[in-house]
Scaffold this motif. Structure first.
Motif, short mmCIF file in Angstrom:
data_model
loop_
_atom_site.label_atom_id
_atom_site.label_comp_id
_atom_site.label_asym_id
_atom_site.label_seq_id
_atom_site.Cartn_x
_atom_site.Cartn_y
_atom_site.Cartn_z
N ARG A 97 69.49 71.48 9.55
CA ARG A 97 69.68 72.76 8.80
C ARG A 97 71.05 73.23 9.01
O ARG A 97 72.01 72.83 9.81
N VAL A 98 71.44 73.89 7.98
CA VAL A 98 72.80 74.70 7.93
C VAL A 98 72.60 76.27 8.01
O VAL A 98 71.57 76.67 7.37
N VAL A 99 73.13 76.73 8.90
CA VAL A 99 73.22 78.36 9.08
C VAL A 99 74.37 78.83 8.84
O VAL A 99 75.56 78.42 9.28
N GLY A 105 79.60 90.78 12.17
CA GLY A 105 78.28 91.31 12.18
C GLY A 105 77.15 91.07 13.09
O GLY A 105 75.99 91.59 13.32
N ARG A 106 77.63 89.94 13.98
CA ARG A 106 76.61 89.31 14.98
C ARG A 106 75.19 89.13 14.25
O ARG A 106 74.11 89.47 14.85
N ARG A 107 75.16 88.38 13.17
CA ARG A 107 73.75 88.16 12.43
C ARG A 107 73.80 86.67 11.68
O ARG A 107 74.94 86.30 11.34
N ILE A 108 72.75 86.29 11.51
CA ILE A 108 72.46 84.91 10.79
C ILE A 108 72.44 85.52 9.14
O ILE A 108 71.39 86.34 8.81
N VAL A 109 73.24 85.18 8.42
CA VAL A 109 73.34 85.66 7.06
C VAL A 109 72.26 84.56 6.26
O VAL A 109 71.64 85.12 5.35
N ALA A 110 72.30 83.51 6.25
CA ALA A 110 71.56 82.56 5.46
C ALA A 110 71.31 81.21 6.13
O ALA A 110 71.98 81.08 7.24
N ARG A 111 70.08 80.55 5.86
CA ARG A 111 69.46 79.45 6.68
C ARG A 111 69.02 78.46 5.57
O ARG A 111 68.22 78.70 4.57
N LEU A 112 69.59 77.04 5.56
CA LEU A 112 69.22 76.13 4.61
C LEU A 112 68.78 74.88 5.56
O LEU A 112 69.30 74.43 6.21
N VAL A 113 67.29 74.68 4.99
CA VAL A 113 66.61 73.50 5.83
C VAL A 113 66.80 72.14 4.72
O VAL A 113 66.36 72.43 3.55
N LEU A 114 67.34 71.18 5.36
CA LEU A 114 67.49 69.99 4.38
C LEU A 114 66.57 69.01 4.35
O LEU A 114 66.82 68.06 3.67
N GLY A 115 65.76 69.13 5.17
CA GLY A 115 64.70 68.12 4.86
C GLY A 115 63.45 68.61 6.06
O GLY A 115 63.61 69.32 6.61
N HIS A 116 62.29 68.13 5.70
CA HIS A 116 61.16 68.32 6.64
C HIS A 116 61.15 67.43 7.91
O HIS A 116 61.63 66.19 7.74
N PRO A 117 60.71 67.84 8.84
CA PRO A 117 60.69 67.19 10.16
C PRO A 117 59.90 65.76 10.11
O PRO A 117 58.96 65.77 9.50
#
Length: 117
Positions: A97-99, A105-117
């Motif tokens: 995944r890409v975060v 801002g001490r926060r996660i803006v977006a999360r991209l999951v590249l495949g299923h485990p």
């Protein structure tokens, strides 16, 4: 006949001189533009491992930012973006995944999951 050849040679020399002058002006223009608008620094790539147990994302007692990730998750790469965000590639512990992280801002803006485990 000699006058025709020397006139053509004179015209060619003048034409090349004009082209050199225009090229020099273009080069100076590009240099001035780059000095006035510098490009951001190249992105850095860093590798490491996340060894902390999974914790819900937020600040802990010490004020550190922690993320809820599976055990065995490791950081594959970190890339700085011009807007100040960090693109963090995480691997292991399931799907890659890409975060996008905003350190200011001490926060996660977006999360991209590249495949299923």
């Amino acid at each position: 006949m000699e006058k025709q050849g020397s006139r053509a040679l004179l015209a060619a020399v003048i034409g090349m001189g004009v082209l050199l002058f225009i090229g020099s002006l273009a080069l100076v223009g590009v240099l001035v533009h780059r000095m006035m608008h510098p490009a951001p620094a190249p992105a850095a790539v860093v590798a490491g491992t996340v060894t902390a147990p999974p914790v819900i994302m937020g600040a802990d007692a010490a004020g550190d930012l922690v993320m809820d990730e599976a055990p065995g998750t490791h950081v594959q790469a970190v890339t700085a973006r011009p807007d100040g965000l960090l693109a963090v590639v995480l691997g292991g512990g399931g799907a890659d995944r890409v975060v996008l992280w905003d350190p200011a801002g001490r926060r996660i803006v977006a999360r991209l999951v590249l495949g299923h485990p």
